[in-house]
Design a protein around this motif. Structure first.
Motif, mmCIF file in Angstrom:
data_model
loop_
_atom_site.group_PDB
_atom_site.id
_atom_site.type_symbol
_atom_site.label_atom_id
_atom_site.label_comp_id
_atom_site.label_asym_id
_atom_site.label_seq_id
_atom_site.Cartn_x
_atom_site.Cartn_y
_atom_site.Cartn_z
ATOM 1 N N SER A 96 0.831 -1.200 0.000
ATOM 2 C CA SER A 96 0.000 0.000 0.000
ATOM 3 C C SER A 96 0.870 1.256 0.000
ATOM 4 O O SER A 96 2.101 1.186 0.116
ATOM 5 C CB SER A 96 -0.909 0.011 1.233
ATOM 6 N N ASN A 97 0.211 2.396 -0.108
ATOM 7 C CA ASN A 97 0.926 3.666 -0.041
ATOM 8 C C ASN A 97 1.546 3.883 1.342
ATOM 9 O O ASN A 97 2.600 4.509 1.479
ATOM 10 C CB ASN A 97 -0.029 4.816 -0.367
ATOM 11 N N TYR A 98 0.891 3.343 2.376
ATOM 12 C CA TYR A 98 1.445 3.420 3.728
ATOM 13 C C TYR A 98 2.772 2.673 3.800
ATOM 14 O O TYR A 98 3.733 3.139 4.433
ATOM 15 C CB TYR A 98 0.436 2.824 4.714
ATOM 16 N N ASP A 99 2.839 1.514 3.136
ATOM 17 C CA ASP A 99 4.101 0.763 3.084
ATOM 18 C C ASP A 99 5.188 1.582 2.397
ATOM 19 O O ASP A 99 6.350 1.562 2.818
ATOM 20 C CB ASP A 99 3.905 -0.556 2.336
ATOM 21 N N ARG A 100 4.807 2.297 1.335
ATOM 22 C CA ARG A 100 5.786 3.119 0.620
ATOM 23 C C ARG A 100 6.341 4.210 1.533
ATOM 24 O O ARG A 100 7.548 4.492 1.523
ATOM 25 C CB ARG A 100 5.149 3.741 -0.625
ATOM 26 N N LEU A 105 14.268 -16.869 -6.761
ATOM 27 C CA LEU A 105 12.934 -16.338 -6.495
ATOM 28 C C LEU A 105 13.062 -15.310 -5.380
ATOM 29 O O LEU A 105 13.483 -15.639 -4.269
ATOM 30 C CB LEU A 105 11.970 -17.450 -6.089
ATOM 31 N N TYR A 106 12.729 -14.067 -5.685
ATOM 32 C CA TYR A 106 12.795 -12.988 -4.705
ATOM 33 C C TYR A 106 11.377 -12.689 -4.214
ATOM 34 O O TYR A 106 10.518 -12.262 -4.979
ATOM 35 C CB TYR A 106 13.405 -11.734 -5.322
ATOM 36 N N GLU A 107 11.140 -12.916 -2.925
ATOM 37 C CA GLU A 107 9.841 -12.619 -2.318
ATOM 38 C C GLU A 107 9.977 -11.355 -1.475
ATOM 39 O O GLU A 107 10.738 -11.321 -0.499
ATOM 40 C CB GLU A 107 9.372 -13.786 -1.456
ATOM 41 N N LEU A 108 9.248 -10.321 -1.858
ATOM 42 C CA LEU A 108 9.294 -9.053 -1.138
ATOM 43 C C LEU A 108 8.318 -9.084 0.026
ATOM 44 O O LEU A 108 7.161 -9.488 -0.137
ATOM 45 C CB LEU A 108 8.960 -7.897 -2.074
ATOM 46 N N SER A 109 8.774 -8.655 1.196
ATOM 47 C CA SER A 109 7.954 -8.639 2.409
ATOM 48 C C SER A 109 7.620 -7.205 2.781
ATOM 49 O O SER A 109 8.395 -6.285 2.499
ATOM 50 C CB SER A 109 8.692 -9.308 3.568
ATOM 51 N N PRO A 110 6.477 -6.979 3.434
ATOM 52 C CA PRO A 110 6.108 -5.614 3.810
ATOM 53 C C PRO A 110 6.959 -5.114 4.964
ATOM 54 O O PRO A 110 7.481 -5.910 5.764
ATOM 55 C CB PRO A 110 4.641 -5.757 4.222
ATOM 56 N N PRO A 111 7.112 -3.810 5.108
ATOM 57 C CA PRO A 111 7.847 -3.271 6.259
ATOM 58 C C PRO A 111 7.008 -3.362 7.521
ATOM 59 O O PRO A 111 5.775 -3.500 7.463
ATOM 60 C CB PRO A 111 8.076 -1.805 5.852
ATOM 61 N N LEU A 112 7.660 -3.299 8.658
ATOM 62 C CA LEU A 112 6.937 -3.198 9.927
ATOM 63 C C LEU A 112 6.157 -1.894 9.965
ATOM 64 O O LEU A 112 6.588 -0.884 9.404
ATOM 65 C CB LEU A 112 7.913 -3.241 11.098
ATOM 66 N N ASP A 113 5.001 -1.902 10.617
ATOM 67 C CA ASP A 113 4.299 -0.635 10.782
ATOM 68 C C ASP A 113 5.045 0.243 11.789
ATOM 69 O O ASP A 113 6.000 -0.194 12.435
ATOM 70 C CB ASP A 113 2.842 -0.854 11.198
ATOM 71 N N ALA A 114 4.625 1.499 11.901
ATOM 72 C CA ALA A 114 5.367 2.466 12.717
ATOM 73 C C ALA A 114 5.491 2.014 14.170
ATOM 74 O O ALA A 114 6.562 2.116 14.783
ATOM 75 C CB ALA A 114 4.704 3.833 12.636
ATOM 76 N N LYS A 115 4.405 1.487 14.729
ATOM 77 C CA LYS A 115 4.408 1.066 16.134
ATOM 78 C C LYS A 115 5.416 -0.061 16.363
ATOM 79 O O LYS A 115 6.241 0.000 17.281
ATOM 80 C CB LYS A 115 3.009 0.619 16.547
ATOM 81 N N ALA A 116 5.340 -1.091 15.509
ATOM 82 C CA ALA A 116 6.257 -2.219 15.664
ATOM 83 C C ALA A 116 7.700 -1.800 15.412
ATOM 84 O O ALA A 116 8.626 -2.311 16.055
ATOM 85 C CB ALA A 116 5.846 -3.344 14.710
ATOM 86 N N PHE A 117 7.908 -0.880 14.464
ATOM 87 C CA PHE A 117 9.267 -0.420 14.161
ATOM 88 C C PHE A 117 9.883 0.270 15.374
ATOM 89 O O PHE A 117 11.031 -0.021 15.752
ATOM 90 C CB PHE A 117 9.229 0.535 12.969
ATOM 91 N N ASN A 174 1.001 -10.145 8.877
ATOM 92 C CA ASN A 174 1.787 -9.222 9.679
ATOM 93 C C ASN A 174 3.247 -9.302 9.262
ATOM 94 O O ASN A 174 3.776 -10.389 9.023
ATOM 95 C CB ASN A 174 1.662 -9.565 11.171
ATOM 96 N N ALA A 175 3.884 -8.140 9.144
ATOM 97 C CA ALA A 175 5.301 -8.123 8.784
ATOM 98 C C ALA A 175 6.114 -8.808 9.879
ATOM 99 O O ALA A 175 5.892 -8.584 11.065
ATOM 100 C CB ALA A 175 5.768 -6.686 8.594
#
Length: 467
Positions: free
Chosen positions: A23-27, A104-116, A185-186
């Motif tokens: 999502s744009n939030y991930d970006r 095979l490259y699997e892209l994972s989402p970043p942690l959200d702000a709280k978890a980061f 969940n990331a």
């Protein structure tokens, strides 16, 4: 030092998969939180793979495609890849069938702000990279102000307030074994915690001082990360745990993180710790490489440089699109190694006065493929050994085409004219032509070696930081 050619080669194929839609939030998280940690090259690699992965049809590329897109040699691309793996943004799988290797490259989402911000490694790493003020500004940007909610009372309905249960049974087909893609969940930083001695930590903490329930309430992963980040031994961590206990003999994670940071400041340094990579691919030659001969430096350059960059260095400006397409065809379609393609293009460029003609290049390429030339060293040897033959091919390319013309009546030209013309041509051109060929062969060999010598000197000056 990892041998790059064993880990990755330009001809190796790869496919991309998203573990879930981004999502744009991930970006935003990637740009603001992760980019300072992984650097611009790793960020460019991730965004490029993300863009390719969003195509409707899944495609397979080779790594030469990435080298062209990112305008980077293979070594920094590999380093960028392992940086993404280490930070938890990518998982890499490999399949080998004979001599063909596919990733095979699997892209994972970043942690959200709280978890980061709750992750001690990531938050401290970011703090050390961007500084205290920027860190606080970024944290406040992603903090929701809940104070004004205290003035309101929630009146939202629950699911059962709105919906009633189904009164009749519906048969649901569970035969479909295909997994349904959902939001996961990331997972964050992949971190091994086997090295920390938890038994030694527990043995130094009595039940009266630190209840086992309090210690068990803290995840082992958090303890391992704090110990790694601040270089704490199990004995040091015992003191940190004692500092973090509250009045109820409980061990909140926030107090444990703060206690570890305070212990580090008191005993090690006032400045936050900085994480160092265990693997780096040096942009300039290592000590062993600096002791190489000029010939070996040239071979190293040819083996580790994308053909488009080699043409740019050789010509001093951007290569023509037709030359780039030819190089890509040699690598992708004919599957010639990058080092061999570089030698071939360099030879033709120098010998053909800066012009690269497709027919001439492909004729030599076919000869090398039949001879199974597999690296830059072998290609250089062939370009010297078969120089006269290749120059003969070049001269054949330059011969004007002959066209069928209507024959002229021989009766119109007397016979003595042909005899005289043939005699004059024989006298004027036989000896000089032989002399000229011998002279050109000697001059060509000397000239190509001189051009290569100048290129080696230019590369040597660049490696030493001299323009």
């Amino acid at each position: 030092m990892v041998a790059l050619f064993r880990e990755l080669q330009p001809i190796d194929g790869y496919r991309i998969r998203l573990s879930q839609p981004f999502s744009n939030y991930d970006r935003q998280l990637l740009t603001l939180f992760y980019q300072p940690l992984i650097g611009s090259e790793a960020m460019s690699l991730f965004m490029t793979l993300w863009a390719d992965a969003e195509q409707v049809e899944e495609r397979e590329y080779n790594h030469y495609h990435l080298m062209n897109l990112l305008t980077m040699p293979l070594a920094p691309i590999f380093e960028a890849r392992i940086s993404l793996e280490a930070i938890g943004l990518m998982r890499t799988y490999v399949k080998t069938e004979g001599d063909v290797r596919t990733f095979l490259y699997e892209l994972s989402p970043p942690l959200d702000a709280k978890a980061f911000f709750e992750d001690p490694l990531l938050s401290t790493f970011l703090f050390s990279k961007i500084g205290e003020q920027a860190y606080r500004n970024l944290r406040s940007r992603f903090t929701i102000a809940n104070a004004e909610l205290d003035e309101f009372k929630e009146v939202s309905r629950t699911f059962l307030d709105v919906y009633k249960p189904v009164t009749h049974r519906i048969d649901i087909d569970e035969g479909d074994k295909h997994a349904v893609i959902g939001r996961r969940n990331a997972e964050g930083v992949p971190f091994e915690q086997d090295e920390f001695d938890f038994n030694l930590l527990r043995s130094g903490l009595s039940e009266q001082m630190v209840p086992q329930a309090a210690l068990a309430s803290v995840s082992k992963e958090l303890i391992s990360k704090l110990a790694f980040l601040y270089s704490l031994t199990p004995l040091d961590m015992q003191k940190v745990v004692m500092m973090a206990l509250d009045e109820k003999l409980e061990l909140p994670e926030a107090r444990l993180r703060k206690a570890a940071a305070d212990f580090y400041k008191m005993n090690t340094s006032k400045t936050p710790p900085v994480l160092q990579k265990t693997f780096t691919q040096p942009p300039t030659p290592t000590v062993e490489q600096k002791e190489m001969t000029r010939e070996e430096e040239l071979i190293y350059y040819l083996e580790n440089t994308a053909p488009i960059d080699m043409l740019r260095d050789l010509n001093g400006k951007e290569p023509l699109p037709v030359d780039v397409q030819l190089a890509e065809r040699l690598v992708n379609t004919h599957e010639l190694p990058v080092g061999v393609v570089n030698v071939l293009l360099q030879f033709v460029f120098i010998r053909n006065d800066g012009k690269i003609t497709n027919n001439y290049v492909e004729r030599i390429a076919s000869h090398w493929m039949n001879k199974k030339v597999s690296n830059a060293r072998e290609a250089l040897e062939f370009s010297r050994k078969e120089h006269d033959k290749y120059m003969q091919w070049k001269n054949e390319e330059k011969k004007p085409a002959t066209y069928n013309r209507k024959p002229v009546r021989e009766g119109m030209v007397p016979e003595w004219f042909y005899k005289k013309e043939q005699q004059e041509k024989s006298e004027e051109h036989v000896a000089p032509e032989t002399e000229k060929k011998q002279k050109e062969s000697t001059e060509d060999n000397a000239d190509i070696e001189e051009r290569r010598r100048k290129l080696r000197e230019r590369l040597s000056r660049r490696s030493k930081g001299v323009n």
